[in-house]
Design an enzyme around this catalytic site. Structure first.
Site, PDB file in Angstrom:
ATOM      1  N   SER A  97       2.398  27.186  27.900  1.00  0.00           N
ATOM      2  CA  SER A  97       3.122  27.175  29.179  1.00  0.00           C
ATOM      3  C   SER A  97       2.815  28.370  30.084  1.00  0.00           C
ATOM      4  O   SER A  97       3.154  28.342  31.271  1.00  0.00           O
ATOM      5  CB  SER A  97       4.634  27.106  28.928  1.00  0.00           C
ATOM      6  OG  SER A  97       5.007  25.818  28.518  1.00  0.00           O
ATOM      7  N   LYS A 100       0.975  27.703  33.271  1.00  0.00           N
ATOM      8  CA  LYS A 100       1.662  27.103  34.414  1.00  0.00           C
ATOM      9  C   LYS A 100       1.686  28.019  35.637  1.00  0.00           C
ATOM     10  O   LYS A 100       1.645  27.547  36.773  1.00  0.00           O
ATOM     11  CB  LYS A 100       3.095  26.723  34.017  1.00  0.00           C
ATOM     12  CG  LYS A 100       3.171  25.637  32.950  1.00  0.00           C
ATOM     13  CD  LYS A 100       4.596  25.454  32.420  1.00  0.00           C
ATOM     14  CE  LYS A 100       4.649  24.397  31.327  1.00  0.00           C
ATOM     15  NZ  LYS A 100       6.009  24.265  30.751  1.00  0.00           N
ATOM     16  N   TYR A 221      -3.989  19.045  32.227  1.00  0.00           N
ATOM     17  CA  TYR A 221      -2.816  19.821  31.805  1.00  0.00           C
ATOM     18  C   TYR A 221      -2.922  20.195  30.329  1.00  0.00           C
ATOM     19  O   TYR A 221      -2.672  21.343  29.942  1.00  0.00           O
ATOM     20  CB  TYR A 221      -1.528  19.022  32.075  1.00  0.00           C
ATOM     21  CG  TYR A 221      -0.296  19.694  31.519  1.00  0.00           C
ATOM     22  CD1 TYR A 221       0.221  20.844  32.115  1.00  0.00           C
ATOM     23  CD2 TYR A 221       0.339  19.196  30.379  1.00  0.00           C
ATOM     24  CE1 TYR A 221       1.342  21.471  31.602  1.00  0.00           C
ATOM     25  CE2 TYR A 221       1.465  19.828  29.861  1.00  0.00           C
ATOM     26  CZ  TYR A 221       1.956  20.955  30.468  1.00  0.00           C
ATOM     27  OH  TYR A 221       3.061  21.592  29.958  1.00  0.00           O
ATOM     28  N   TYR A 273      12.198  29.276  29.666  1.00  0.00           N
ATOM     29  CA  TYR A 273      12.884  28.028  29.335  1.00  0.00           C
ATOM     30  C   TYR A 273      14.389  28.173  29.569  1.00  0.00           C
ATOM     31  O   TYR A 273      14.824  28.857  30.487  1.00  0.00           O
ATOM     32  CB  TYR A 273      12.556  27.584  27.908  1.00  0.00           C
ATOM     33  CG  TYR A 273      11.076  27.573  27.603  1.00  0.00           C
ATOM     34  CD1 TYR A 273      10.166  26.935  28.454  1.00  0.00           C
ATOM     35  CD2 TYR A 273      10.571  28.199  26.465  1.00  0.00           C
ATOM     36  CE1 TYR A 273       8.803  26.921  28.174  1.00  0.00           C
ATOM     37  CE2 TYR A 273       9.201  28.187  26.176  1.00  0.00           C
ATOM     38  CZ  TYR A 273       8.328  27.550  27.040  1.00  0.00           C
ATOM     39  OH  TYR A 273       6.983  27.543  26.766  1.00  0.00           O
ATOM     40  N   VAL A 291       4.565  28.383  23.803  1.00  0.00           N
ATOM     41  CA  VAL A 291       4.861  28.097  22.403  1.00  0.00           C
ATOM     42  C   VAL A 291       3.716  28.505  21.462  1.00  0.00           C
ATOM     43  O   VAL A 291       3.847  28.389  20.247  1.00  0.00           O
ATOM     44  CB  VAL A 291       5.232  26.611  22.173  1.00  0.00           C
ATOM     45  CG1 VAL A 291       6.537  26.279  22.872  1.00  0.00           C
ATOM     46  CG2 VAL A 291       4.110  25.685  22.627  1.00  0.00           C
TER      47      VAL A 291
END
Length: 337
Positions: A97, A100, A221, A273, A291
């Protein structure tokens, strides 16, 4: 001098004296960030090394489950671009992530902030990263840090096939000044074969008219999440956004204060998160976790921090990584609040 004037003067001197004393006491409690060294990092790392035993390596993507839970690394890039490392700094892991924030920068540079955020929100996260949130109601992702928003963000980057992914990869290589960075094909294949929930989000957004392309966009992605780097690379990314998109060596090709503010604000409100709110209270710095066990941190106008430890807490954040960041923040009073 009148009596009242004397009293006010004396009171003013007393208040000034108390404030000065408090300032001195505060300064004594707070170390000068110029004193940060590899010894500092090593001390904090060793103190927090055993937190891995309380966490769990992500295994919902089978390839991620192969990571050594005991691996740990800590890196800082100071205001002058000097790098300090401790631990397993040569150990590579996937961005997941953290990619991103790079994709968001590329998309906004191409399409403009208004066009990107017309399709998603600026909202903070109170749900897990892979939650559908309000996709099935308003049709739009909460923010670009949750999976749905990130999948949409990557789909907005122009180019056919894997061109959007290559733009993200090139930006990571530029920011870190590390041309050897690439993606893990085994992790990519593992993510692609198990990413049914992400596939569901993709088709729900396609159904809502937010995405018009095919699964190539989803593959991009999965590939960006599979980019491999080190804790030092993460510290350089943190530095980049902390310093108005100027690279740690002073290269200002992409300098843009507004893009940096956008990315940092998203990191602060949604980068950890559903733990983001509590993290803002304890750490108080724009941060983005993945993660794979990494966390990148921006100390605005000052420095970048990168940590790695693959054993995660219940939110999907590196447990030892969080505690290393927290100790550094407390020792040097780095919180923006």
């Amino acid at each position: 001098m009148k009596k009242n004037s004397f009293l006010f003067s004396a009171k003013g001197i007393l208040i000034a004296g108390v404030l000065s004393l408090n300032t001195v006491m505060y300064a004594q409690k707070t170390a000068d960030i110029s004193t940060i060294s590899e010894k500092t990092l090593s001390s904090i790392l060793e103190k927090n090394r055993t937190y891995y035993a309380q966490g769990k390596v992500a295994d919902y993507i089978p390839e991620l489950g192969k990571m050594d839970a005991k691996a740990i690394a800590f890196s800082v890039v100071d205001k002058n671009g000097k790098v300090f490392n401790s631990g397993d700094v040569q150990k590579k892991f996937t961005m997941q992530s953290i990619s991103k924030i790079i994709a968001l920068m590329v998309a906004v540079n191409e399409k403009g902030e208004a066009n990107v955020f017309d399709k998603m929100g600026y909202f903070g996260s109170d749900r897990p990263f892979n939650h559908f949130s309000n996709l099935e109601t308003t049709g739009k992702p909460l923010n670009p840090m949750m999976n749905a928003g990130a999948i949409l963000t990557t789909s907005l980057i122009s180019g056919d096939g894997e061109k959007p992914f290559l733009k993200i990869l090139d930006m990571v290589r530029y920011i870190t000044k590390n041309s050897t960075i690439d993606y893990s094909k085994s992790v990519y294949e593992s993510e692609k074969s198990t990413g049914h929930r992400n596939r569901g989000m993709f088709y729900l957004m396609k159904n809502n008219g937010l995405i018009s392309g095919n699964e190539d966009q989803l593959d991009n992605y999965f590939k960006q999440c599979s980019i491999e780097l080190t804790a030092e690379d993460l510290a350089k990314i943190g530095y980049f956004f902390a310093n108005q998109c100027v690279r740690y060596d002073g290269n200002s090709t992409y300098k843009n204060a507004e893009i940096a503010k956008l990315i940092e604000s998203q990191m602060l409100t949604a980068g950890m998160y559903e733990f983001s709110g509590e993290y803002s209270r304890t750490v108080g710095l724009p941060s983005k976790s993945g993660v794979g066990g990494g966390i990148t941190v921006s100390v605005p106008g000052k420095m970048g921090i990168g940590v790695f430890s693959p054993a995660l807490d219940q939110h999907g954040n590196s447990l030892a990584g969080y505690h290393m960041i927290l100790d550094l923040v407390k020792q040097y009073n780095l919180s923006i609040f």
